[in-house]
Design a protein around this motif. Structure first.
Motif, PDB file in Angstrom:
ATOM      1  N   GLY A 236     144.761  -7.439  73.448  1.00 30.17           N
ATOM      2  CA  GLY A 236     143.478  -7.994  73.862  1.00 30.17           C
ATOM      3  C   GLY A 236     142.939  -8.989  72.853  1.00 30.17           C
ATOM      4  O   GLY A 236     143.513  -9.190  71.787  1.00 30.17           O
ATOM      5  N   SER A 237     141.810  -9.637  73.237  1.00 33.37           N
ATOM      6  CA  SER A 237     141.273 -10.664  72.343  1.00 33.37           C
ATOM      7  C   SER A 237     139.778 -10.506  72.135  1.00 33.37           C
ATOM      8  O   SER A 237     139.059  -9.959  72.970  1.00 33.37           O
ATOM      9  CB  SER A 237     141.553 -12.063  72.893  1.00 33.37           C
ATOM     10  N   ILE A 238     139.338 -10.998  70.978  1.00 35.34           N
ATOM     11  CA  ILE A 238     137.928 -10.991  70.627  1.00 35.34           C
ATOM     12  C   ILE A 238     137.472 -12.440  70.485  1.00 35.34           C
ATOM     13  O   ILE A 238     138.147 -13.241  69.824  1.00 35.34           O
ATOM     14  CB  ILE A 238     137.700 -10.233  69.305  1.00 35.34           C
ATOM     15  N   TYR A 239     136.367 -12.776  71.155  1.00 30.94           N
ATOM     16  CA  TYR A 239     135.812 -14.129  71.050  1.00 30.94           C
ATOM     17  C   TYR A 239     134.476 -14.064  70.354  1.00 30.94           C
ATOM     18  O   TYR A 239     133.630 -13.236  70.682  1.00 30.94           O
ATOM     19  CB  TYR A 239     135.633 -14.751  72.435  1.00 30.94           C
ATOM     20  N   TRP A 240     134.280 -14.932  69.369  1.00 28.08           N
ATOM     21  CA  TRP A 240     133.004 -15.013  68.649  1.00 28.08           C
ATOM     22  C   TRP A 240     132.458 -16.410  68.865  1.00 28.08           C
ATOM     23  O   TRP A 240     133.113 -17.384  68.528  1.00 28.08           O
ATOM     24  CB  TRP A 240     133.229 -14.724  67.155  1.00 28.08           C
ATOM     25  N   ARG A 241     131.281 -16.497  69.457  1.00 27.68           N
ATOM     26  CA  ARG A 241     130.684 -17.787  69.795  1.00 27.68           C
ATOM     27  C   ARG A 241     131.675 -18.677  70.542  1.00 27.68           C
ATOM     28  O   ARG A 241     131.832 -19.859  70.241  1.00 27.68           O
ATOM     29  CB  ARG A 241     130.188 -18.508  68.547  1.00 27.68           C
ATOM     30  N   GLY A 242     132.404 -18.074  71.479  1.00 26.50           N
ATOM     31  CA  GLY A 242     133.316 -18.832  72.310  1.00 26.50           C
ATOM     32  C   GLY A 242     134.676 -19.095  71.713  1.00 26.50           C
ATOM     33  O   GLY A 242     135.586 -19.541  72.398  1.00 26.50           O
TER      34      GLY A 242
END
Lengths: 522, 306
Positions: A72-78
């Motif tokens: 899975g992935s984590i997005y921070w401010r897009g």
């Protein structure tokens, strides 16, 4: 302290500050999180709800960079990010208050704060005082942390996080040790932060709080998201159902039938070795068999000293003031083992290290206090008895573990607490002293522990429950007394008082609501 | 009188190997790493220092070689415990034995040979003060350096932020990591520093204190240094005073023997150990003092990702 500028328009509701997409975490064959989606926008307070072992802590640790997702992935401010360490999470603007404290005991509050902020401890002491006034979190910057109670330590954790001006704040069970008045002021603090554009991920098992505070709630069960709801539109009951997948058990509480006095404490005064800690000042109370006496109060007001004095961990010096009588005989001079031999049982507030030896198996932990239950003959351990006892305890208390051989440290907090409480109950104590029975554990486990306490009372034990959770005391206790600054108030019958009155007594107003109580009695 | 001055003055040089090695071990232990290879690091650096001084005649190069040798051996130890998470006690003993073995091997052809000692520095004016002058101000450069190091290390550990970080990593590396510190990197630096200090101590012992090569010339001084850290309750000043006391009593018993005092020589030889233990046991009897100074995570390995 400086706060970030108000309302940052570039982060509209459309673009989340943090977004998790299909995040999973596996430990060997155990799946802690499976395909979790979660998003939070600036100025939003989102609750993460879930039972013990539902994977909330693991999920938060992945966001904070303590652990890495398996998929899975984590997005921070897009932007897609790999948060590989807490240092990096901090740099991004993520702050976290852990459920298990991350303070160093041997150094002072200010030094602890200095470890995660620029500035010397001396310079920060002023800032800490300022912020502690502002947020109503009383803390002495130069006190060494080892002298602080659990509640005070949490205040330090929270303050330290707030001092860092994070854009995302993760709070793990932040209110579990605060008095009602402080919870309200904490909420005001959090709402203030929210207005300044800070997003808050709020983990709590207190459903009413989530309804009062959070705009959205993401609910986890067995590591999966079972729903994202608007908590205001749901009843607390419904939220609990979503969380544990069935109705919450509520303890039934038949009327108490108190018998003879089993524990009598008169004029007890204890000076703490540490001049900074609160001792006991002229504490007196009676405990009868078949009743539960609740001791309320904000931690740090002498509860720890009282628990140690009652358990026998600290014996009274011969010259000391006051006395403790159990079953009609003085026991103040007796140590923990001798008091246990008289059928006293005790559950301390620290599960690891005091309630259980973390690296030892459950069966060995059972032996610690239950060795008198036929487990030892001529100095040799009777394996079958030990095994049978451990298995019965695991079954009775629904302890989820890999079995009697599981080291205590591998259990979640709630399961270990169930095991410890179960172990002590199986000793069939006449006097049972329980400190913070449900601290930081989930609804399901807490309800079970409370129900067991009420059941035990029915079997004739005299029980003292020391707790900071008023709801809990009102659920289980027959009488409630309040500790403040080392003094113990006279007890009030639970049926004739209210949480508001007890809340006032918790800040030292022992006469609060006496008139009302008298009227009600008449 | 002259005997007393001789003992108090000579004790400085005697205590330097103990003090330097113990301070290095203190820094490593404060970060949570128990390095038991001090004896081996001192032995290896003693022979390295001796070889370089014998070859070049330069004590500076000799001490430098000793520091490099000590640091090199400590990095092997650090790789074992920090990278491969080997048991610290076992790895320390193994690396220590390696150091002692290498020392004996390299020193075989130097057996019995000697190098020139380093001249003592007479501090102008101050060394003329009666009694105090010859005790304090007629010493070699390493003695002065050691005094400076004691003060700098005490100041660094208790009055600077990197020192605070180092201490809390020794108390709880998991928490330190959660707060964004890097326990493994800090521990590596601390162990290497400890190795350098042990190296300096070993080279000093073989090229300045007793500049004659003999096998096993370190003779347990590394172990005494490890013990001094514990008995000094992990406080640099107390450790340095303990080392000085040890040096002074050792020298006093030698002097008394040479004066022909009728005490069995075994008792005399044991006296520095006994007296130091008694004094430091009294100091460390306070349990709160130990609780506040002992690194809680001493000997426990740490890995960032569980």
């Amino acid at each position: 302290m400086s706060l970030p500028p108000l309302a940052q328009p570039q982060y509209s509701q459309g673009e989340p500050l943090l977004r998790l997409e299909g995040v999973s975490k596996k430990f060997g064959t155990l799946v802690a999180n499976c395909d979790v989606d979660l998003s939070i926008h600036p100025s939003e307070i989102v609750a993460v709800l879930g039972e013990n072992g539902a994977g909330k802590s693991t999920l938060m640790k992945m966001i904070f960079g303590v652990m890495q997702p398996s998929a899975g992935s984590i997005y921070w401010r897009g932007q897609r990010v790999q948060i590989s360490s807490p240092a990096q999470a901090r740099q991004l603007g993520i702050g976290m208050v852990f459920q298990h404290f991350t303070l160093f005991e041997t150094i002072t509050v200010a030094e602890n704060v200095a470890l995660s902020m620029p500035g010397t401890p001396q310079e920060l002491a002023g800032k800490i005082r300022e912020a502690s006034q502002k947020f109503g979190l009383a803390v002495e910057p130069h006190a060494p942390v080892y002298s602080l109670s659990v509640g005070e330590r949490q205040r330090v954790e929270l303050l330290r996080c707030l001092l860092q001006d994070p854009s995302l704040l993760i709070l793990d069970e932040p209110t579990s040790v605060l008095p009602p008045t402080a919870i309200e002021s904490l909420f005001q603090t959090l709402r203030g932060l929210q207005e300044r554009g800070i997003a808050i991920l709020y983990i709590s098992h207190k459903l009413e709080e989530i309804r009062a505070l959070c705009q959205r709630a993401t609910i986890l069960r067995h590591g999966r998201v079972t729903g994202t709801v608007v908590p205001k539109d749901e009843t607390a009951h419904r939220l609990a159902e979503l969380m544990i997948g069935r109705e919450i058990p509520r303890s039934s509480h038949p009327k108490a039938t108190p018998g003879e006095v089993v524990l009598k404490v008169s004029g007890l005064s204890v000076q703490e070795a540490d001049p900074l800690a609160v001792g006991l000042k002229n504490v007196s109370f009676d405990l009868r068999e078949g009743e539960i006496l609740g001791i309320a109060g904000v931690s740090g007001n002498g509860q720890r000293t009282l628990a140690r004095a009652l358990s026998g961990e600290d014996t009274l010096p011969p010259s000391g003031q006051g006395s403790i009588e159990m079953l009609g005989r003085p026991v103040g001079h007796l140590g923990a083992a001798e008091r246990r031999a008289l059928r006293l049982a005790f559950v301390p507030e620290e599960r690891m290290g005091r309630g259980a030896a973390p690296t030892m198996a459950l069966r060995e932990n059972a032996l610690l206090t239950a060795h008198g239950e036929g487990m030892v003959r001529r100095g040799m351990i009777q394996r079958e008895k030990q095994e049978a006892f451990t298995l019965k305890c695991i079954a009775d208390m629904d302890v989820r573990s890999s079995g009697p051989a599981a080291p205590a440290s591998t259990l979640s907090g709630g399961n270990l607490q169930k095991f410890i409480v179960g172990r002590e109950m199986m000793l069939r104590p006449r006097v049972f002293v329980v400190s913070q029975p449900t601290w930081g554990i989930d609804v399901g486990a807490a309800a079970l522990v409370r129900q067991k306490l009420v059941d035990m009372r029915g079997q004739g034990s005299g029980i003292i429950v020391i707790s900071e959770e008023l709801e809990e005391l009102f659920e289980v206790a027959d009488r409630i007394a309040v500790m403040f600054d080392g003094r113990l108030s006279p007890s009030r019958s639970t049926a004739l008082t209210t949480p508001e009155i007890i809340g006032q007594m918790m800040i030292g107003l022992f006469d609060a609501g006496l008139d009302t109580a008298r009227e009600a009695a008449q | 009188m002259s005997v007393i001055v001789f003992v108090l003055s000579g004790a400085f040089a005697m205590c330097v190997p103990f003090a330097l090695a113990a301070l290095g071990e203190l820094v490593a232990e404060k970060s949570g790493v128990l390095n038991l290879s001090v004896e081996g690091m001192m032995a290896l650096s003693a022979v390295m220092g001796f070889m370089v001084v014998a070859g070049t005649g330069s004590h500076v190069l000799g001490l430098g070689a000793g520091m490099i040798a000590g640091a090199g051996l400590s990095v092997i130890f650090a790789a074992l415990v920090l990278l491969f998470r080997a048991n610290q006690v076992a790895a320390g003993l193994a690396v220590g034995i390696l150091g002692m073995g290498l020392s004996n091997l390299l020193g075989r052809s130097y057996e019995g040979s000697s190098v020139t000692a380093l001249a003592k520095i007479r501090v102008p004016v101050l060394s003329e003060i009666p009694v105090i002058g010859p005790i304090l101000f007629v010493q070699d450069i390493v003695v002065y350096l050691t005094v400076v190091l004691v003060i700098v290390i005490a100041w660094f550990l208790y009055h600077t932020k990197p020192g605070l970080r180092l201490r809390v990593i020794g108390e709880n590396p998991e928490t330190a990591y959660a707060l964004g510190m890097h326990p493994v990197a800090v521990r590596l630096a601390c162990v290497a520093f400890g190795g350098m200090m042990a190296g300096l101590a070993g080279a000093y012992a073989s090229t300045i204190l007793t500049p004659v090569w003999a096998q096993n010339m370190i003779a347990g001084r590394g172990w005494v240094a490890v013990a001094l850290v514990v008995f000094g309750t992990w406080r640099p000043i107390r450790i340095a005073l303990g080392a000085y006391l040890f040096g002074a009593v050792g020298l006093a018993s030698l002097s008394l023997q040479s004066l022909g005092v009728g005490v069995p020589s075994q008792v005399m030889s044991a006296s520095p150990y006994l007296l130091t233990i008694i004094v430091l046991v009294v100091i460390s009897a306070n349990s709160l003092r130990i609780r506040l100074n002992a690194p809680m995570a001493l000997g426990q390995n740490f890995s960032p990702h569980g």
